[in-house]
Design a protein around this motif. Structure first.
Motif, PDB file in Angstrom:
ATOM      1  N   TYR A  29       0.837  -1.193   0.000  1.00 34.81           N
ATOM      2  CA  TYR A  29       0.000   0.000   0.000  1.00 34.81           C
ATOM      3  C   TYR A  29       0.879   1.252   0.000  1.00 34.81           C
ATOM      4  N   VAL A  30       0.276   2.373  -0.406  1.00 28.10           N
ATOM      5  CA  VAL A  30       0.966   3.659  -0.448  1.00 28.10           C
ATOM      6  C   VAL A  30       0.511   4.480   0.748  1.00 28.10           C
ATOM      7  N   ARG A  31       1.481   4.994   1.517  1.00 35.25           N
ATOM      8  CA  ARG A  31       1.168   5.866   2.642  1.00 35.25           C
ATOM      9  C   ARG A  31       1.007   7.302   2.155  1.00 35.25           C
ATOM     10  N   VAL A  32       0.609   8.172   3.053  1.00 30.67           N
ATOM     11  CA  VAL A  32       0.401   9.581   2.711  1.00 30.67           C
ATOM     12  C   VAL A  32       1.710  10.232   2.245  1.00 30.67           C
ATOM     13  N   ASP A  33       2.831   9.816   2.833  1.00 34.34           N
ATOM     14  CA  ASP A  33       4.125  10.383   2.455  1.00 34.34           C
ATOM     15  C   ASP A  33       4.728   9.702   1.223  1.00 34.34           C
ATOM     16  N   LYS A  34       3.912   8.970   0.463  1.00 30.82           N
ATOM     17  CA  LYS A  34       4.256   8.312  -0.800  1.00 30.82           C
ATOM     18  C   LYS A  34       5.249   7.160  -0.656  1.00 30.82           C
ATOM     19  N   LYS A  35       5.413   6.629   0.554  1.00 32.30           N
ATOM     20  CA  LYS A  35       6.249   5.445   0.751  1.00 32.30           C
ATOM     21  C   LYS A  35       5.398   4.204   0.523  1.00 32.30           C
ATOM     22  N   ILE A  36       5.992   3.200  -0.103  1.00 27.30           N
ATOM     23  CA  ILE A  36       5.294   1.950  -0.357  1.00 27.30           C
ATOM     24  C   ILE A  36       5.662   0.969   0.750  1.00 27.30           C
ATOM     25  N   LYS A  37       4.651   0.436   1.427  1.00 27.47           N
ATOM     26  CA  LYS A  37       4.848  -0.462   2.561  1.00 27.47           C
ATOM     27  C   LYS A  37       4.018  -1.731   2.373  1.00 27.47           C
ATOM     28  N   MET A  57      -2.320  -3.479   9.086  1.00 29.76           N
ATOM     29  CA  MET A  57      -1.319  -3.593  10.150  1.00 29.76           C
ATOM     30  C   MET A  57       0.032  -3.698   9.450  1.00 29.76           C
ATOM     31  N   ASP A  58       0.872  -2.662   9.617  1.00 32.04           N
ATOM     32  CA  ASP A  58       2.167  -2.604   8.949  1.00 32.04           C
ATOM     33  C   ASP A  58       3.052  -3.763   9.398  1.00 32.04           C
ATOM     34  N   ALA A  59       3.661  -4.462   8.445  1.00 27.42           N
ATOM     35  CA  ALA A  59       4.480  -5.643   8.745  1.00 27.42           C
ATOM     36  C   ALA A  59       5.807  -5.276   9.401  1.00 27.42           C
ATOM     37  N   VAL A  60       6.384  -4.126   9.071  1.00 33.26           N
ATOM     38  CA  VAL A  60       7.694  -3.750   9.594  1.00 33.26           C
ATOM     39  C   VAL A  60       7.569  -2.942  10.883  1.00 33.26           C
ATOM     40  N   GLU A  61       6.749  -1.888  10.853  1.00 30.73           N
ATOM     41  CA  GLU A  61       6.645  -0.978  11.987  1.00 30.73           C
ATOM     42  C   GLU A  61       5.640  -1.439  13.041  1.00 30.73           C
ATOM     43  N   GLY A  62       4.738  -2.344  12.679  1.00 30.79           N
ATOM     44  CA  GLY A  62       3.778  -2.869  13.630  1.00 30.79           C
ATOM     45  C   GLY A  62       2.718  -1.884  14.067  1.00 30.79           C
ATOM     46  N   ARG A  63       2.325  -0.977  13.200  1.00 35.09           N
ATOM     47  CA  ARG A  63       1.281  -0.019  13.549  1.00 35.09           C
ATOM     48  C   ARG A  63       0.185  -0.035  12.488  1.00 35.09           C
ATOM     49  N   TYR A  64      -0.976   0.493  12.862  1.00 39.14           N
ATOM     50  CA  TYR A  64      -2.097   0.546  11.941  1.00 39.14           C
ATOM     51  C   TYR A  64      -1.934   1.717  10.984  1.00 39.14           C
ATOM     52  N   GLN A  65      -2.284   1.480   9.728  1.00 39.52           N
ATOM     53  CA  GLN A  65      -2.294   2.507   8.698  1.00 39.52           C
ATOM     54  C   GLN A  65      -3.622   2.403   7.957  1.00 39.52           C
ATOM     55  N   VAL A  66      -4.070   3.512   7.390  1.00 36.67           N
ATOM     56  CA  VAL A  66      -5.273   3.515   6.569  1.00 36.67           C
ATOM     57  C   VAL A  66      -4.877   3.999   5.191  1.00 36.67           C
ATOM     58  N   PRO A  68      -6.355   4.263   0.873  1.00 35.28           N
ATOM     59  CA  PRO A  68      -7.450   4.039  -0.077  1.00 35.28           C
ATOM     60  C   PRO A  68      -7.274   2.710  -0.800  1.00 35.28           C
ATOM     61  N   VAL A  69      -8.379   2.099  -1.163  1.00 39.81           N
ATOM     62  CA  VAL A  69      -8.321   0.821  -1.858  1.00 39.81           C
ATOM     63  C   VAL A  69      -7.600   0.965  -3.193  1.00 39.81           C
ATOM     64  N   SER A  70      -7.726   2.121  -3.837  1.00 40.92           N
ATOM     65  CA  SER A  70      -7.065   2.334  -5.130  1.00 40.92           C
ATOM     66  C   SER A  70      -5.548   2.400  -5.000  1.00 40.92           C
ATOM     67  N   CYS A  71      -5.032   2.612  -3.786  1.00 41.31           N
ATOM     68  CA  CYS A  71      -3.592   2.686  -3.545  1.00 41.31           C
ATOM     69  C   CYS A  71      -3.054   1.403  -2.921  1.00 41.31           C
ATOM     70  N   CYS A  72      -3.734   0.269  -3.152  1.00 45.42           N
ATOM     71  CA  CYS A  72      -3.309  -1.027  -2.612  1.00 45.42           C
ATOM     72  C   CYS A  72      -3.206  -2.036  -3.744  1.00 45.42           C
ATOM     73  N   SER A  73      -2.256  -2.962  -3.590  1.00 46.69           N
ATOM     74  CA  SER A  73      -2.055  -3.982  -4.612  1.00 46.69           C
ATOM     75  C   SER A  73      -1.385  -5.197  -3.991  1.00 46.69           C
ATOM     76  N   PHE A  74      -1.476  -6.335  -4.698  1.00 44.85           N
ATOM     77  CA  PHE A  74      -0.800  -7.539  -4.237  1.00 44.85           C
ATOM     78  C   PHE A  74       0.672  -7.564  -4.657  1.00 44.85           C
ATOM     79  N   SER A  75       1.066  -6.692  -5.593  1.00 47.42           N
ATOM     80  CA  SER A  75       2.466  -6.650  -6.021  1.00 47.42           C
ATOM     81  C   SER A  75       2.994  -5.220  -5.930  1.00 47.42           C
TER      82      SER A  75
END
Length: 89
Positions: A29-37, A57-66, A68-75
């Protein structure tokens, strides 16, 4: 000694699937600061404005993020040059 109160297991109430995503899927997913996590989908928010979103639930930082569905992908390569294009009302 007093007895402990038994904890109840909460059932997932709400949407279990939205579009091509399901709760528990690992997505990029893409965060607000344009980082891909990368993270695990926890909950869907279909009525959010300006567009539907999901909680991750972020895999690296262990925190919740929100995100948009359009900014999410499996790859990860599918998200290159994507950013949040939110309209302010």
């Amino acid at each position: 000694m007093a007895r402990r109160k038994k904890t109840k297991i909460k059932e997932n109430i709400g949407i279990q699937e939205f579009g091509k995503f399901k709760i528990g899927d690992e997505v990029w997913y893409v965060r607000v600061d344009k980082k891909i996590k990368k993270g695990k989908i926890v909950k869907f928010h279909p009525l959010d404005k300006p567009e539907p979103s999901l909680s991750v639930m972020d895999a690296v930082e262990g925190r919740y993020q929100v995100s948009p569905v359009s900014c999410c992908s499996f790859s990860k390569p599918d998200l290159k040059n994507k950013s949040w294009n939110c309209k302010k009302e």
